[in-house]
Scaffold this active site. Structure first.
Site, PDB file in Angstrom:
ATOM      1  CG  HIS A 133      -2.123   0.895   1.085  1.00 64.38           C
ATOM      2  ND1 HIS A 133      -3.420   0.447   1.116  1.00 64.38           N
ATOM      3  CD2 HIS A 133      -2.219   2.234   0.897  1.00 64.38           C
ATOM      4  CE1 HIS A 133      -4.262   1.468   0.976  1.00 64.38           C
ATOM      5  NE2 HIS A 133      -3.537   2.578   0.844  1.00 64.38           N
ATOM      6  CG  ASN A 177      -4.172   0.942  -2.273  1.00 68.78           C
ATOM      7  OD1 ASN A 177      -5.334   0.556  -2.293  1.00 68.78           O
ATOM      8  ND2 ASN A 177      -3.856   2.229  -2.166  1.00 68.78           N
ATOM      9  CD  GLU A 178      -6.256   4.190  -4.629  1.00 70.35           C
ATOM     10  OE1 GLU A 178      -5.501   5.180  -4.548  1.00 70.35           O
ATOM     11  OE2 GLU A 178      -7.433   4.204  -4.263  1.00 70.35           O
TER      12      GLU A 178
END
Ligand code: FCB
Length: 442
Positions: A133, A177-178
Site C-alpha cells: 500500500h 493498492n492503486e
C-alpha cells in the site's frame, strides 16, 4: 363547499400490485461488510519507509508520527469493528517492518501481522491483506524503489515470505493498492515519492514493473494456496469532459479513462500489455485476477491542454465546473455516487466478482457521511439486483487516520480518533451501517 378538506376524505390511491422486482432487496448472507486501513496511515511508528523519509524531507505539512497507534491498539479497534457487525477487514502489511534491511526478515515484524490476522479470525472477521500500500522500505528506496531494475525480484522475495507466513490464514489478497494513482502522484505530479514531475517514460516503465510484480505475486500466492482470491485494489475515478461539447476535451476524457481506469485491468485480464511502444506484448502468465478490488471516491473533469501526450492526458480538477458540482467532501472532492454504479456496470464485462475495497468520505458531518454511504450502497444494491456480482463493501476507513499530504484533518473514520489521547469515538454512521448489515437491506 369549503376549500378545506380533511386528508381522510381524499381518495386513497390504488395500491400497486406487488411485483417480484418490488420485493425488498437483501444483501446475500455471505456479503463482506467492513472497512479498510493501511499500515502507514494508522499504525504509528513507521520510520523505516520511503514515506517517512518524504516526511523528513519536508514534503508534507505533518508526518504520520504515532498516527492512531493501531500497531498497539489493533485488538481494541477490532473489538469496535466487531461491535459494528463487520465480517471483513482490509489492512496492509508494512514491508519495512517485515524486511527492515535488505534480505533480513524480522521475526518480530512477521509475528505482528500474524497477531493481527489471528485477532481478526478470533472476532469472525475475514482478513483481506494488502501486500503493497504505497510504502517501501528505505533500503529499497535507496536503490531507486520502483525505478530499480531488481524491484520485481525484491518484491517477489517479500511476497514469498508473507505468503509462507500467512497463506494458511489469509484467503483474500490485494497485491498492489492503486498502482496508477501511485505512479500519477510519484512520477507525473511529484506530490509523492520519488517526486518526479511529468516523467512519462519512467511512469510507463514503473507501471510495467508493477504489472509484472502483480503477475508474479499472483502465481506465488496461488502456488501456496489454490483457493486464494487475488486482485489489485484498482482506483476508479469517474471522468467527465470539462466542456461537454468540446471534441478535444472529449478525446482527453476517453484517453484518461483508458489510462487511469482501464489499462491496468485490461492488461491483467487479457495477459497482454498495451502501453505506448509496447502494444500487445504478452505478460508472462496469462490472466491474473480472481476478483476486482475497486476503490471509488469521486469524479474529475478533464480539459485538453494541447496536442501532445500530457496535453491529451489533460488537466484534471473542477476548473470552470463549479456550477455542475453539488456536494463536496472536506477535501473538496465531489460526491458522485452514480460513478460507482457506472464502474460496477462497466466491470461486469470481466465476469469476475467485484469487491469494493474502498469507498468513503472525509467529513465532520455525520449526515453527510451517512448520505454518502447510503447513496453508494444504493448503487451497489441496484447493480446487484441487475445481476452484477458484487461480493462486498469495505468503507474507507475504520478509523480517522493520516491522509498522506493532507495529514490528519480529513475525518474518514466510522470511528473518530482524538489523536492527543488516542480515544476512539464510534460515529453514528458506523452504527447506521451496522443496522444495514444486520437487516441486510437499506
Ligand atoms: C485512497 C488510498 C487510501 C486513502 C484514501 C482516501 O486512494 O488508497 O490510502 O488515502 O484514498
Amino acid at each position: 363547499m369549503s376549500f378545506w378538506r380533511p386528508i381522510q376524505a381524499a381518495r386513497a390511491p390504488a395500491v400497486p400490485t406487488m411485483r417480484p422486482d418490488a420485493v425488498r432487496f437483501h444483501f446475500p448472507q455471505a456479503f463482506l461488510w467492513g472497512a479498510a486501513t493501511s499500515a502507514h496511515q494508522v499504525e504509528g511508528g513507521n520510520t523505516n519507509n520511503d514515506w517517512s523519509a518524504w516526511e523528513e524531507g519536508g514534503h508534507v505539512l505533518v508526518s504520520a508520527g504515532a498516527a492512531c497507534d493501531h500497531f498497539h491498539r489493533f485488538r481494541e479497534d477490532f473489538d469496535l469493528a466487531q461491535g459494528l457487525l463487520h465480517n471483513a477487514h482490509r489492512f496492509s502489511l508494512e514491508w519495512s517492518r517485515i524486511e527492515p534491511e535488505e534480505g533480513r526478515f524480522s521475526d518480530e515484524g512477521l509475528q505482528h501481522y500474524r497477531d493481527v490476522i489471528e485477532a481478526l479470525h478470533a472476532r469472525a472477521i475475514e482478513p483481506i491483506a494488502t501486500i503493497h500500500h504505497y510504502t517501501i522500505p528505505r533500503w529499497l528506496a535507496a536503490k531507486g524503489g520502483w525505478e530499480c531494475g531488481d524491484i520485481e525480484r525484491y518484491f517477489i522475495r517479500y511476497v514469498e515470505r508473507v505468503v509462507a507466513a500467512y497463506g494458511d490464514r489469509v484467503r483474500w489478497w490485494i497485491t498492489l493498492n492503486e498502482p496508477v494513482v501511485q505512479v500519477f502522484k510519484g512520477w507525473l505530479i511529484g506530490q509523492w515519492p520519488p517526486g518526479r514531475v511529468g516523467d512519462y517514460p519512467r511512469a510507463l516503465q514503473v507501471i510495467r514493473r508493477m504489472l509484472r510484480a502483480h503477475v508474479l505475486a499472483y502465481h506465488t500466492i496461488h502456488e501456496r494456496r489454490g483457493d486464494a482470491m487475488v486482485s489489485v485494489a484498482k482506483h476508479c475515478l469517474a471522468f467527465t469532459p470539462n466542456r461537454p461539447s468540446n471534441p478535444f476535451d472529449r478525446i482527453s476524457t476517453a484517453f484518461r479513462d483508458f489510462l487511469f481506469n482501464n489499462l491496468f485491468l485490461e492488461a491483467l485480464h487479457t495477459g497482454r500489455l498495451a502501453l505506448p511502444g509496447q502494444f500487445f506484448e504478452r505478460l508472462p502468465f496469462g490472466r491474473t485476477l480472481d476478483f476486482i478490488g475497486m476503490n471509488y471516491y469521486t469524479r474529475d473533469f478533464v480539459r485538453n491542454t494541447g496536442f501532445n501526450l500530457p496535453g491529451f492526458v489533460g488537466l484534471s480538477g473542477t476548473l470552470e465546473n463549479e456550477r455542475r458540482i453539488g456536494k463536496r467532501n472536506d477535501l473538496g472532492w465531489e460526491v458522485y455516487p452514480e460513478g460507482l454504479g457506472h464502474f460496477l456496470r462497466s466491470f461486469r464485462r470481466y465476469k469476475l466478482p467485484l469487491l469494493i475495497t474502498e469507498n468513503g468520505i472525509p467529513t465532520s458531518d455525520e449526515d453527510d457521511r451517512w448520505g454518502f454511504i447510503y447513496m453508494h450502497l444504493w448503487q451497489v444494491m441496484r447493480a446487484m439486483a441487475a445481476g452484477i456480482p458484487v461480493v462486498g463493501y469495505l468503507y474507507w476507513s475504520l478509523l480517522d487516520n493520516y491522509e498522506w499530504v493532507d495529514g490528519f484533518h480529513a475525518k474518514f473514520g466510522l470511528i473518530g480518533v482524538r489523536f492527543a489521547s488516542q480515544e476512539r469515538i464510534v460515529r453514528p454512521s458506523g452504527r447506521w451501517l451496522a443496522q444495514v448489515i444486520e437487516n441486510r437491506s437499506l
